[in-house]
Write a protein that holds these residues in place. Structure first.
Motif, PDB file in Angstrom:
ATOM      1  N   ASN A 247     117.788  68.344  30.962  1.00  0.00           N
ATOM      2  CA  ASN A 247     118.869  69.249  30.571  1.00  0.00           C
ATOM      3  C   ASN A 247     120.213  68.759  31.088  1.00  0.00           C
ATOM      4  O   ASN A 247     121.213  68.796  30.369  1.00  0.00           O
ATOM      5  CB  ASN A 247     118.590  70.658  31.098  1.00  0.00           C
ATOM      6  CG  ASN A 247     117.528  71.371  30.296  1.00  0.00           C
ATOM      7  OD1 ASN A 247     117.758  71.808  29.177  1.00  0.00           O
ATOM      8  ND2 ASN A 247     116.326  71.480  30.871  1.00  0.00           N
ATOM      9  N   LYS A 248     120.238  68.323  32.321  1.00  0.00           N
ATOM     10  CA  LYS A 248     121.474  67.805  32.909  1.00  0.00           C
ATOM     11  C   LYS A 248     121.974  66.603  32.112  1.00  0.00           C
ATOM     12  O   LYS A 248     123.181  66.476  31.837  1.00  0.00           O
ATOM     13  CB  LYS A 248     121.228  67.413  34.362  1.00  0.00           C
ATOM     14  CG  LYS A 248     122.458  66.878  35.080  1.00  0.00           C
ATOM     15  CD  LYS A 248     122.144  66.525  36.533  1.00  0.00           C
ATOM     16  CE  LYS A 248     123.358  65.967  37.245  1.00  0.00           C
ATOM     17  NZ  LYS A 248     123.046  65.599  38.664  1.00  0.00           N
ATOM     18  N   GLN A 249     121.060  65.719  31.711  1.00  0.00           N
ATOM     19  CA  GLN A 249     121.445  64.532  30.963  1.00  0.00           C
ATOM     20  C   GLN A 249     121.943  64.883  29.567  1.00  0.00           C
ATOM     21  O   GLN A 249     122.952  64.354  29.101  1.00  0.00           O
ATOM     22  CB  GLN A 249     120.259  63.558  30.880  1.00  0.00           C
ATOM     23  CG  GLN A 249     119.907  62.910  32.207  1.00  0.00           C
ATOM     24  CD  GLN A 249     118.652  62.056  32.102  1.00  0.00           C
ATOM     25  OE1 GLN A 249     117.626  62.485  31.561  1.00  0.00           O
ATOM     26  NE2 GLN A 249     118.733  60.834  32.617  1.00  0.00           N
ATOM     27  N   MET A 250     121.224  65.778  28.880  1.00  0.00           N
ATOM     28  CA  MET A 250     121.645  66.163  27.528  1.00  0.00           C
ATOM     29  C   MET A 250     122.963  66.925  27.559  1.00  0.00           C
ATOM     30  O   MET A 250     123.805  66.755  26.671  1.00  0.00           O
ATOM     31  CB  MET A 250     120.551  66.984  26.836  1.00  0.00           C
ATOM     32  CG  MET A 250     119.325  66.183  26.462  1.00  0.00           C
ATOM     33  SD  MET A 250     118.255  67.039  25.265  1.00  0.00           S
ATOM     34  CE  MET A 250     117.733  68.471  26.231  1.00  0.00           C
ATOM     35  N   ASP A 251     123.159  67.761  28.572  1.00  0.00           N
ATOM     36  CA  ASP A 251     124.447  68.456  28.712  1.00  0.00           C
ATOM     37  C   ASP A 251     125.576  67.453  28.894  1.00  0.00           C
ATOM     38  O   ASP A 251     126.650  67.574  28.287  1.00  0.00           O
ATOM     39  CB  ASP A 251     124.411  69.404  29.914  1.00  0.00           C
ATOM     40  CG  ASP A 251     123.675  70.696  29.630  1.00  0.00           C
ATOM     41  OD1 ASP A 251     123.360  70.973  28.458  1.00  0.00           O
ATOM     42  OD2 ASP A 251     123.400  71.441  30.598  1.00  0.00           O
ATOM     43  N   ASP A 252     125.346  66.467  29.747  1.00  0.00           N
ATOM     44  CA  ASP A 252     126.364  65.463  30.015  1.00  0.00           C
ATOM     45  C   ASP A 252     126.661  64.634  28.767  1.00  0.00           C
ATOM     46  O   ASP A 252     127.824  64.348  28.461  1.00  0.00           O
ATOM     47  CB  ASP A 252     125.907  64.559  31.160  1.00  0.00           C
ATOM     48  CG  ASP A 252     126.964  63.533  31.549  1.00  0.00           C
ATOM     49  OD1 ASP A 252     128.085  63.949  31.902  1.00  0.00           O
ATOM     50  OD2 ASP A 252     126.677  62.322  31.472  1.00  0.00           O
ATOM     51  N   GLN A 253     125.598  64.269  28.039  1.00  0.00           N
ATOM     52  CA  GLN A 253     125.787  63.527  26.794  1.00  0.00           C
ATOM     53  C   GLN A 253     126.637  64.320  25.803  1.00  0.00           C
ATOM     54  O   GLN A 253     127.553  63.793  25.180  1.00  0.00           O
ATOM     55  CB  GLN A 253     124.421  63.227  26.154  1.00  0.00           C
ATOM     56  CG  GLN A 253     123.700  62.033  26.732  1.00  0.00           C
ATOM     57  CD  GLN A 253     124.356  60.729  26.358  1.00  0.00           C
ATOM     58  OE1 GLN A 253     124.830  59.988  27.224  1.00  0.00           O
ATOM     59  NE2 GLN A 253     124.424  60.419  25.083  1.00  0.00           N
ATOM     60  N   THR A 254     126.303  65.600  25.676  1.00  0.00           N
ATOM     61  CA  THR A 254     127.018  66.452  24.723  1.00  0.00           C
ATOM     62  C   THR A 254     128.467  66.625  25.134  1.00  0.00           C
ATOM     63  O   THR A 254     129.383  66.568  24.302  1.00  0.00           O
ATOM     64  CB  THR A 254     126.328  67.818  24.622  1.00  0.00           C
ATOM     65  OG1 THR A 254     124.945  67.633  24.293  1.00  0.00           O
ATOM     66  CG2 THR A 254     126.983  68.670  23.552  1.00  0.00           C
TER      67      THR A 254
END
Length: 319
Positions: free
Chosen positions: A241-248
């Motif tokens: 989740n942290k990675q996908m949030d950062d990507q977004t």
């Protein structure tokens, strides 16, 4: 600029209806004054048509009765995970660096270096032998695996092309198909868990069918400058989740390909979005649509997005 160019993940073809509208626009406007887009109304017509064609195309392969998974909390997953992504992680950290292409911010892959590094080949071997059943009860494991698989196998397409063409890089990922008449998205890209899959299989039949997760669009990368930038580390379930949030956050905040708001001297507001928001518009419905979704990830000092804040345009897609 109006652009109905092929989508790097869809390779859309111009429809006869679009050709008709384009011909009509030339008929009703003097040639000397017509330079597409000639007016906001034509923008809306062209974008609406493109969105309709894209929606039909991207949803054709979705599996309506697929098993649905929810994205769990990162804290529910152990740091080591059930699948080892370290080889892919090493390859990304060694061979992907920040840069730009044609003025578009992106992360650049050193394809010649990664082609000679055994990390990617070893990781693809791991993907082929992955025990998917072991991850059925831990869906974040599966989601991380398929996101990584898409990105790794897409790069592998470019490497295969280089090997077939004396080390020459393709001008575009769309030129790498080894099968005449078959778009690269529909060519077998590799094996995951014993099943041969194309990039479209991974994106539409698996990721978009099994998860209702629009952040996936910020995480999978089709080797094109206008795609969200390739992450310089592997996705792992313990911080997915942290990675996908950062990507977004990085993607929507990028004014070269994510979202850009400009105001003319006359005070007219123009909102320009990534074409991904046009092609996959319905995928963002659960998050309040493209604007509602973007608002969750843009910084507080970002100019306010609004459905009525101005005409919505879309970046030309550089693939």
């Amino acid at each position: 600029e109006i652009n109905f160019a092929p989508c790097p993940r869809l390779f859309l073809k111009t429809s006869s209806a679009f050709a008709f509208l384009l011909a009509l626009s030339f008929t009703i406007a003097p040639a000397s004054s017509f330079t597409p887009p000639m007016s906001n109304i034509f923008n809306r017509i062209f974008f609406a048509l493109e969105g309709k064609v894209a929606s039909w195309k991207v949803n054709a392969d979705r599996v309506s009765d697929a098993t649905k998974y929810a994205v769990g909390q990162d804290s529910d997953y152990a740091s080591e995970g059930k699948f080892d992504h370290s080889a892919w992680d090493d390859a990304l950290k060694k061979h992907v660096v920040p840069g730009s292409v044609d003025g578009i911010t992106t992360n650049l892959v050193d394809y010649k270096a990664i082609a000679t590094n055994p990390d990617l080949e070893n990781y693809c071997g791991q993907l082929a032998n992955a025990n998917l059943q072991l991850m059925e009860d831990t869906p974040n494991e599966l989601l991380a695996l398929y996101i990584n698989a898409y990105n790794a196998l897409c790069i592998n397409h470019v490497i295969r092309y280089m090997k077939e063409n004396n080390g020459a890089l393709p001008k575009s990922i769309t030129e790498t198909s080894p099968v005449k008449g078959t778009e690269i998205w529909d060519v077998d890209a590799g094996v995951v868990g014993g099943e041969s899959l194309s990039l479209n299989d991974i994106e539409h039949k698996i990721l978009r069918s099994k998860w209702n997760e629009p952040r996936v669009h910020a995480s999978i990368v089709c080797a094109s400058a206008s795609c969200p930038s390739l992450r310089t580390e592997a996705f792992v379930p313990s911080k997915l989740n942290k990675q996908m949030d950062d990507q977004t956050r990085q993607w929507v905040g990028d004014e070269t390909k994510g979202i850009k708001i400009s105001v003319s001297d006359e005070g007219q507001v123009e909102q320009t979005f990534s074409r991904i928001f046009l092609w996959f518009k319905k995928d963002f419905d659960s998050s309040g649509g493209p604007i509602g979704f973007a608002k969750k990830f843009l910084s507080n000092d970002w100019p306010k997005l609004s459905e009525k804040g101005g005409d919505m345009n879309y970046f030309t897609y550089n693939w």
